[in-house]
Design a protein around this motif. Structure first.
Motif, PDB file in Angstrom:
ATOM      1  N   ILE A  40       0.837  -1.207   0.000  1.00 16.68           N
ATOM      2  CA  ILE A  40       0.000   0.000   0.000  1.00 16.68           C
ATOM      3  C   ILE A  40       0.865   1.247   0.000  1.00 16.68           C
ATOM      4  O   ILE A  40       0.584   2.218  -0.714  1.00 16.68           O
ATOM      5  N   GLU A  41       1.934   1.226   0.783  1.00 21.79           N
ATOM      6  CA  GLU A  41       2.830   2.377   0.827  1.00 21.79           C
ATOM      7  C   GLU A  41       3.432   2.658  -0.543  1.00 21.79           C
ATOM      8  O   GLU A  41       3.522   3.818  -0.979  1.00 21.79           O
ATOM      9  N   ASP A  42       3.831   1.603  -1.254  1.00 18.00           N
ATOM     10  CA  ASP A  42       4.416   1.789  -2.572  1.00 18.00           C
ATOM     11  C   ASP A  42       3.371   2.310  -3.566  1.00 18.00           C
ATOM     12  O   ASP A  42       3.658   3.197  -4.373  1.00 18.00           O
ATOM     13  N   LEU A  43       2.164   1.778  -3.506  1.00 13.94           N
ATOM     14  CA  LEU A  43       1.091   2.247  -4.383  1.00 13.94           C
ATOM     15  C   LEU A  43       0.770   3.712  -4.120  1.00 13.94           C
ATOM     16  O   LEU A  43       0.499   4.483  -5.042  1.00 13.94           O
ATOM     17  N   GLU A  44       0.845   4.099  -2.865  1.00  9.93           N
ATOM     18  CA  GLU A  44       0.466   5.452  -2.456  1.00  9.93           C
ATOM     19  C   GLU A  44       1.553   6.488  -2.714  1.00  9.93           C
ATOM     20  O   GLU A  44       1.287   7.688  -2.610  1.00  9.93           O
ATOM     21  N   ARG A  70      -1.441  15.454   0.351  1.00 13.12           N
ATOM     22  CA  ARG A  70      -1.172  14.587  -0.790  1.00 13.12           C
ATOM     23  C   ARG A  70      -1.835  15.136  -2.057  1.00 13.12           C
ATOM     24  O   ARG A  70      -2.992  15.565  -2.006  1.00 13.12           O
ATOM     25  N   GLY A  71      -1.120  15.100  -3.173  1.00 14.00           N
ATOM     26  CA  GLY A  71      -1.703  15.496  -4.446  1.00 14.00           C
ATOM     27  C   GLY A  71      -0.714  15.303  -5.573  1.00 14.00           C
ATOM     28  O   GLY A  71       0.498  15.404  -5.377  1.00 14.00           O
ATOM     29  N   GLN A  72      -1.225  15.039  -6.770  1.00 11.50           N
ATOM     30  CA  GLN A  72      -0.381  14.794  -7.934  1.00 11.50           C
ATOM     31  C   GLN A  72       0.127  16.079  -8.579  1.00 11.50           C
ATOM     32  O   GLN A  72       1.064  16.040  -9.379  1.00 11.50           O
ATOM     33  N   ASP A  73      -0.494  17.207  -8.251  1.00 10.96           N
ATOM     34  CA  ASP A  73      -0.101  18.479  -8.868  1.00 10.96           C
ATOM     35  C   ASP A  73      -0.381  19.603  -7.878  1.00 10.96           C
ATOM     36  O   ASP A  73      -1.535  19.873  -7.534  1.00 10.96           O
ATOM     37  N   ARG A  74       0.655  20.263  -7.425  1.00 10.59           N
ATOM     38  CA  ARG A  74       0.507  21.336  -6.443  1.00 10.59           C
ATOM     39  C   ARG A  74      -0.367  22.477  -6.947  1.00 10.59           C
ATOM     40  O   ARG A  74      -0.893  23.265  -6.155  1.00 10.59           O
ATOM     41  N   PRO A 266      -0.007   2.686   5.925  1.00 16.12           N
ATOM     42  CA  PRO A 266       1.421   2.978   6.042  1.00 16.12           C
ATOM     43  C   PRO A 266       1.702   4.263   6.812  1.00 16.12           C
ATOM     44  O   PRO A 266       2.848   4.534   7.168  1.00 16.12           O
ATOM     45  N   ASP A 267       0.661   5.043   7.105  1.00 16.66           N
ATOM     46  CA  ASP A 267       0.832   6.310   7.818  1.00 16.66           C
ATOM     47  C   ASP A 267       0.743   6.166   9.331  1.00 16.66           C
ATOM     48  O   ASP A 267       1.091   7.099  10.056  1.00 16.66           O
ATOM     49  N   TYR A 268       0.252   5.030   9.818  1.00 16.45           N
ATOM     50  CA  TYR A 268       0.018   4.833  11.244  1.00 16.45           C
ATOM     51  C   TYR A 268       0.776   3.614  11.748  1.00 16.45           C
ATOM     52  O   TYR A 268       0.620   2.513  11.208  1.00 16.45           O
ATOM     53  N   ASP A 269       1.586   3.819  12.794  1.00 16.98           N
ATOM     54  CA  ASP A 269       2.191   2.665  13.453  1.00 16.98           C
ATOM     55  C   ASP A 269       1.260   2.181  14.556  1.00 16.98           C
ATOM     56  O   ASP A 269       0.146   2.700  14.733  1.00 16.98           O
ATOM     57  N   ALA A 270       1.689   1.190  15.325  1.00 15.52           N
ATOM     58  CA  ALA A 270       0.818   0.592  16.332  1.00 15.52           C
ATOM     59  C   ALA A 270       0.368   1.602  17.376  1.00 15.52           C
ATOM     60  O   ALA A 270      -0.790   1.606  17.803  1.00 15.52           O
ATOM     61  N   GLN A 271       1.267   2.487  17.792  1.00  9.17           N
ATOM     62  CA  GLN A 271       0.907   3.497  18.785  1.00  9.17           C
ATOM     63  C   GLN A 271      -0.117   4.476  18.231  1.00  9.17           C
ATOM     64  O   GLN A 271      -1.009   4.937  18.952  1.00  9.17           O
ATOM     65  N   ASP A 272      -0.004   4.802  16.957  1.00  3.40           N
ATOM     66  CA  ASP A 272      -0.970   5.706  16.341  1.00  3.40           C
ATOM     67  C   ASP A 272      -2.343   5.052  16.252  1.00  3.40           C
ATOM     68  O   ASP A 272      -3.373   5.696  16.492  1.00  3.40           O
ATOM     69  N   VAL A 273      -2.377   3.778  15.877  1.00  2.00           N
ATOM     70  CA  VAL A 273      -3.649   3.053  15.818  1.00  2.00           C
ATOM     71  C   VAL A 273      -4.290   3.013  17.192  1.00  2.00           C
ATOM     72  O   VAL A 273      -5.493   3.238  17.351  1.00  2.00           O
ATOM     73  N   CYS A 274      -3.479   2.757  18.202  1.00  5.14           N
ATOM     74  CA  CYS A 274      -3.973   2.713  19.579  1.00  5.14           C
ATOM     75  C   CYS A 274      -4.555   4.060  19.996  1.00  5.14           C
ATOM     76  O   CYS A 274      -5.523   4.126  20.759  1.00  5.14           O
ATOM     77  N   ALA A 275      -3.979   5.130  19.475  1.00  4.47           N
ATOM     78  CA  ALA A 275      -4.419   6.478  19.856  1.00  4.47           C
ATOM     79  C   ALA A 275      -5.825   6.793  19.367  1.00  4.47           C
ATOM     80  O   ALA A 275      -6.462   7.722  19.890  1.00  4.47           O
ATOM     81  N   ILE A 276      -6.320   6.059  18.378  1.00  7.23           N
ATOM     82  CA  ILE A 276      -7.672   6.324  17.888  1.00  7.23           C
ATOM     83  C   ILE A 276      -8.681   6.097  19.007  1.00  7.23           C
ATOM     84  O   ILE A 276      -9.515   6.960  19.307  1.00  7.23           O
ATOM     85  N   ASP A 277      -8.611   4.944  19.651  1.00  4.08           N
ATOM     86  CA  ASP A 277      -9.516   4.673  20.773  1.00  4.08           C
ATOM     87  C   ASP A 277      -9.256   5.600  21.943  1.00  4.08           C
ATOM     88  O   ASP A 277     -10.172   6.147  22.552  1.00  4.08           O
ATOM     89  N   ARG A 278      -7.993   5.778  22.264  1.00  2.00           N
ATOM     90  CA  ARG A 278      -7.654   6.605  23.424  1.00  2.00           C
ATOM     91  C   ARG A 278      -8.107   8.046  23.223  1.00  2.00           C
ATOM     92  O   ARG A 278      -8.623   8.684  24.146  1.00  2.00           O
ATOM     93  N   GLY A 279      -7.930   8.559  22.025  1.00  2.00           N
ATOM     94  CA  GLY A 279      -8.391   9.908  21.737  1.00  2.00           C
ATOM     95  C   GLY A 279      -9.897  10.031  21.801  1.00  2.00           C
ATOM     96  O   GLY A 279     -10.435  11.053  22.254  1.00  2.00           O
TER      97      GLY A 279
END
Length: 372
Positions: A40-44, A70-74, A266-279
């Motif tokens: 997914i990271e490579d595709l993105e 994110r964008g293909q053309d600024r 690819p933008d979220y590691d385990a701690q970031d995923v965990c932060a969804i519930d905690r937040g």
């Protein structure tokens, strides 16, 4: 994904309260998904010379807050997407629907105060007293001003989803000079009316399907919302069955595609995923009293073009009050777009029509916008 998370996010997406989730819960193990995340990271990856792919912290509202750009053309018009919840960031699931939009717009996803990566960037206790709707509105305005300066944009397209429509609509009303147009997805117009419609739908469906368990549960809080306080427990129960009968994702009892998306992000590691519930737990109780008083029915004039993307089957933030409001409001330009195969999760449920609608109705409103 833990069942507590599914219940919590299903409620939060509808601006509801939810069951408690312990702050000490273990974070998910994303290691088993490493190879899929790499694909997914490579595709993105944005490789176009004129494109932009940045994720960074900016000083917003006195704290560090995360932005994903994110964008293909600024040179394309820029969308500021204000996510739902509260504290349900789009960043970890944008890989599911956003890539085609990036060919025609630069899209900014902002992890709000107390949400996702921003939750992990700031000591929650230090901002507990700032978790108010007015602060989120001012944060959105600061984000817009920051983006204008960084990317050389005159104005932005402002887009909100669910809870984010409360914040974004407030920002559009307060600083219309910053925005070409406002797009509401799963718009909240009046909280109490939304709650009533959602509950009535769930009860109708339960009776139609002979679901005695559901009817018994809902009867314990009927009439809803009625004259009694709208507590977290009542909201969760009211939303449970409306969403079971397709009020969150049309024709689906569950929305696993959304709940499990962060595991592959690819933008979220385990701690970031965990932060969804905690937040979510951190912010919800603090904003619930204000949320229950939200009422935009008194807004009869809107200062910029306004568009509403409405799911025909949305019984999380029902579309009926939005359509009625749009009929009555006076604006430089207004349009309602119905998504016949969607409930609340329009960009995920009908990504093709979302893109076409943005191109047909929204992009022309930003004609001539250039960036550097």
């Amino acid at each position: 994904m833990p069942s507590s998370r599914k219940t919590l996010l299903a409620a939060l997406l509808g601006l509801a309260a939810a069951v408690s989730v312990a702050h000490a819960q273990e974070c998910p193990d994303v290691a088993p998904y490493a190879k899929a995340r790499e694909v997914i990271e490579d595709l993105e990856r944005i490789v176009a010379p004129g494109g932009v792919q940045e994720a960074y912290k900016a000083r917003i509202g006195g704290i560090e807050q995360w932005l994903n750009v994110r964008g293909q053309d600024r040179a394309n018009p820029m969308i500021l997407f204000v996510h739902g919840g509260p504290a349900a960031p789009v960043t970890p699931s944008l890989w599911q629907f956003q890539r085609p939009i990036e060919e025609y717009f630069t899209v900014v996803n902002w992890d709000q105060r107390g949400a996702g990566k921003t939750y992990n960037a700031v000591d929650p206790d230090s901002i507990a007293g700032t978790v108010r709707i007015s602060r989120y509105v001012d944060d959105a305005i600061e984000v817009a001003e920051h983006l204008r300066a960084r990317y050389g944009k005159d104005k932005l397209i402002l887009m909100g989803h669910s809870w984010g429509t409360i914040v974004a609509m407030g920002a559009a009303l307060k600083r219309p000079d910053l925005f070409h147009a406002y797009v509401g997805i799963g718009q909240v117009i009046n909280t109490r009316e939304n709650e009533r419609i959602s509950f009535d739908y769930g009860m109708r469906q339960a009776r139609l399907h002979g679901n005695e368990e559901a009817v018994r549960e809902m009867e314990t809080i009927a009439p809803y919302p009625g004259d009694r306080p709208i507590t977290r427990e009542r909201i969760v129960l009211a939303r449970k069955w409306a969403q079971h009968y397709g009020g969150l994702s049309a024709f689906r009892e569950h929305s696993r595609y959304y709940y499990r998306a962060p595991l592959l992000s690819p933008d979220y590691d385990a701690q970031d995923v965990c932060a969804i519930d905690r937040g979510s737990v951190f912010t919800l109780a603090k904003v619930l009293p204000e949320f229950l008083e939200v009422d935009y029915t008194t807004v009869r004039e809107f200062p910029i073009p306004v568009l509403m993307f409405m799911g025909r089957h949305d019984y999380t933030t029902p579309s009926e009050p939005t359509a009625a409001w749009l009929d009555e409001v006076d604006a430089p330009y207004k349009r309602g777009v119905w998504f016949e195969r969607s409930a609340h999760m329009i960009p995920w449920e009908e990504p093709g029509k979302t893109l076409v609608s943005l191109l047909e109705y929204v992009r022309p409103l930003a004609a001539g916008e250039r960036g550097r």
